[in-house]
Design an enzyme around this catalytic site. Sequence first.
Site, PDB file in Angstrom:
ATOM      1  N   ASP A  17     -21.397  38.503 -57.954  1.00  0.00           N
ATOM      2  CA  ASP A  17     -22.079  38.634 -59.251  1.00  0.00           C
ATOM      3  C   ASP A  17     -23.395  39.390 -59.082  1.00  0.00           C
ATOM      4  OD1 ASP A  17     -20.172  36.680 -60.549  1.00  0.00           O
ATOM      5  OD2 ASP A  17     -21.079  35.402 -59.021  1.00  0.00           O
ATOM      6  N   GLU A 273     -15.060  41.545 -55.076  1.00  0.00           N
ATOM      7  CA  GLU A 273     -15.060  42.738 -55.932  1.00  0.00           C
ATOM      8  C   GLU A 273     -15.903  43.880 -55.358  1.00  0.00           C
ATOM      9  OE1 GLU A 273     -15.060  42.037 -60.137  1.00  0.00           O
ATOM     10  OE2 GLU A 273     -16.281  43.805 -60.508  1.00  0.00           O
TER      11      GLU A 273
HETATM   12  O1  TRH Z   1     -19.124  37.382 -52.205  1.00  0.00           O
HETATM   13  P1  TRH Z   1     -17.869  37.701 -52.919  1.00  0.00           P
HETATM   14  O2  TRH Z   1     -16.717  36.866 -52.617  1.00  0.00           O
HETATM   15  O3  TRH Z   1     -18.166  37.666 -54.413  1.00  0.00           O
HETATM   16  C1  TRH Z   1     -17.445  37.395 -55.547  1.00  0.00           C
HETATM   17  C2  TRH Z   1     -17.854  36.091 -56.133  1.00  0.00           C
HETATM   18  O4  TRH Z   1     -17.077  35.069 -55.594  1.00  0.00           O
HETATM   19  C3  TRH Z   1     -17.708  36.172 -57.601  1.00  0.00           C
HETATM   20  O5  TRH Z   1     -17.944  34.941 -58.228  1.00  0.00           O
HETATM   21  C4  TRH Z   1     -16.369  36.692 -57.967  1.00  0.00           C
HETATM   22  O6  TRH Z   1     -16.450  36.933 -59.287  1.00  0.00           O
HETATM   23  C5  TRH Z   1     -16.123  37.989 -57.257  1.00  0.00           C
HETATM   24  O7  TRH Z   1     -16.236  37.799 -55.852  1.00  0.00           O
HETATM   25  C6  TRH Z   1     -14.795  38.571 -57.578  1.00  0.00           C
HETATM   26  O8  TRH Z   1     -17.436  39.225 -52.621  1.00  0.00           O
HETATM   27  P2  TRH Z   1     -18.021  40.624 -53.119  1.00  0.00           P
HETATM   28  O9  TRH Z   1     -17.726  40.846 -54.556  1.00  0.00           O
HETATM   29  O10 TRH Z   1     -17.505  41.599 -52.181  1.00  0.00           O
HETATM   30  O11 TRH Z   1     -19.588  40.515 -52.951  1.00  0.00           O
HETATM   31  C7  TRH Z   1     -20.210  40.502 -51.703  1.00  0.00           C
HETATM   32  C8  TRH Z   1     -21.521  41.245 -51.758  1.00  0.00           C
HETATM   33  O12 TRH Z   1     -22.261  41.002 -50.580  1.00  0.00           O
HETATM   34  C9  TRH Z   1     -21.343  42.753 -51.851  1.00  0.00           C
HETATM   35  O13 TRH Z   1     -22.319  43.300 -52.731  1.00  0.00           O
HETATM   36  C10 TRH Z   1     -21.626  43.240 -50.447  1.00  0.00           C
HETATM   37  C11 TRH Z   1     -22.647  42.233 -50.001  1.00  0.00           C
HETATM   38  N1  TRH Z   1     -22.790  42.056 -48.544  1.00  0.00           N
HETATM   39  C12 TRH Z   1     -24.011  42.346 -47.974  1.00  0.00           C
HETATM   40  O14 TRH Z   1     -24.945  42.787 -48.662  1.00  0.00           O
HETATM   41  N2  TRH Z   1     -24.164  42.141 -46.638  1.00  0.00           N
HETATM   42  C13 TRH Z   1     -23.159  41.674 -45.848  1.00  0.00           C
HETATM   43  O15 TRH Z   1     -23.357  41.495 -44.628  1.00  0.00           O
HETATM   44  C14 TRH Z   1     -21.910  41.398 -46.457  1.00  0.00           C
HETATM   45  C15 TRH Z   1     -20.765  40.901 -45.604  1.00  0.00           C
HETATM   46  C16 TRH Z   1     -21.756  41.593 -47.801  1.00  0.00           C
END
Ligand code: TRH
Length: 377
Positions: A17, A273
Amino acid sequence: MTVRWDIFCTVVDNFGDIGVTWRLARQLVAEHRCAVRLWVDDLRAFERLCPEIDVTLAAQWQQGVEVRHWPSQWRPTDAADVVIAAFACQLPSAYMDAMAERPRAPLWMNLDYLSAEDWVTGCHGLPSVKYKQVQKYFFFPGFREGTGGLLREAGLLERRRKFQQDAEAQAVFLQGLGVDRVPGASLISLFAYENAGLASWFEAMATGCEAFHVLVPEGRVLGDVERWLGIEGLTVGAVHRRGALTVQVLPFVRQDQYDLLLWCCDFNAVRGEDSFVRAQWAGRPMLWHIYQQEEDVHLEKLEAFLRLYSEGLSAPAEQAISGLWRAWNAGQDMAEHWKSTREHQQELAQHAQAWCLEQASRPDLAAALVKFYGNWI
Ligand code: TRH
C-alpha cells in the site's frame, strides 16, 4: 496553476500500500509538477522503504512530497483538486465534507488493485459512488490498453539498461549490501510470503549442477529458509552454503535500492503488487507469489496474468513457467518445474525483455491519472 493532490493510504499489511502510493506521489511531483500530500496511517511501515521518514512528525517533506501522518483524530483540512483513495481506503468523513464544500468538487478516484483480468478494461474510469455532489471514479492499473497502466518513472528503462551493462556498478552496489557474488553462480532475489514450496525449490538448486546465489531480504519467508537450512535465528549478513546453493540474508533495502537489486539478479522472486511490477521492469525472468485472498480469488488473477504474460512463448516454455508459478502459489513441490524452467531459461529471458518493452510502450499510471484529470476538468 499547480494542481493539488491528496493521496490517502492505509497500510493494511506488508508494504504494498505504501510502496505504491509513495512511488506515485513522488512521480506526480517530479514529472507532473503537482503539489502532493500523502496521508499515511502507519509511518513505521513507510520508514522501512524510506529511512528518512521521521515517525514522530505529523507533517514533513520528503523528496518534494508533503507527507502527513493520517491521525486517528482527524483535524479540519481543505480538500485538494484531486483526491485519491488508494485501494478502497475509507476517507475521514470530515474530509469528505470538505470535498463537498469546495466551490468546485474535486476529482475523487479510487486507485484499485492491479489485475490482468478481462473485466478490468470494462470498469476502468467508470463512475462509482457519490458523496453529496462529489462523484467517485474507479481507476484501475493494468497491463493492456483501456486500463490505467503501470507505475513507471521517466527514464527508468534507460537507467536500468545502463546499470545492467555496468558490471562494476553492480559489484559496488552488491558489495554495499555485503554481497560478493559467488563466481559463476546465477543470482536470484527472493521476496515472498511464507511458502511450503521453498524447501523443494532450494533442494533442487542445492543438488543440481548449476550454481545459484540466492539473496533474501529480511522478511516473512525467512522462517522457511531457516527450516530448510536447519538453522534458527538467521540474521542480516548470514551466508550459508548447501551443495550448489548459497543463501544470503540481506537487509530490507530502501525502495530505490530494491530496483538495483532486481536489476542485478538473473531471476527475481517477487510478491504482492509493487515488487511484482518492478521485476517486470527489471526485464528478467521472475516468479510471482501473489497476495492471498479469501475464497482463492487470487488464483483467478494469477491465471489471468499467466495467460497474458505467456503470449508469444513456445508451448514448452509456457508450461514450464506456468507450472513453476502455480506450484509456488500452491506451496507445492517445485523441483520438476524448476528444472524445466532452467531448460527454457534463454527463451524466458528474451521473453522477459520483450514483455517489459511492450508494457513500457503504454502510458504510465501517473501520466494516465494526470490525463484523466485533464479530460475530466
Ligand atoms: O509487501 P507486499 O506483500 O504488499 C502488498 C500488501 O500485502 C498489500 O496489502 C496488498 O494489497 C498488496 O501486496 C497486493 O508486496 P509489494 O506490493 O511488492 O510491496 C513491497 C514493497 O516493498 C515494494 O514497494 C518494494 C519494497 N521493498 C523495499 O523497499 N525494500 C526491500 O528490501 C524489499 C524486499 C521490498
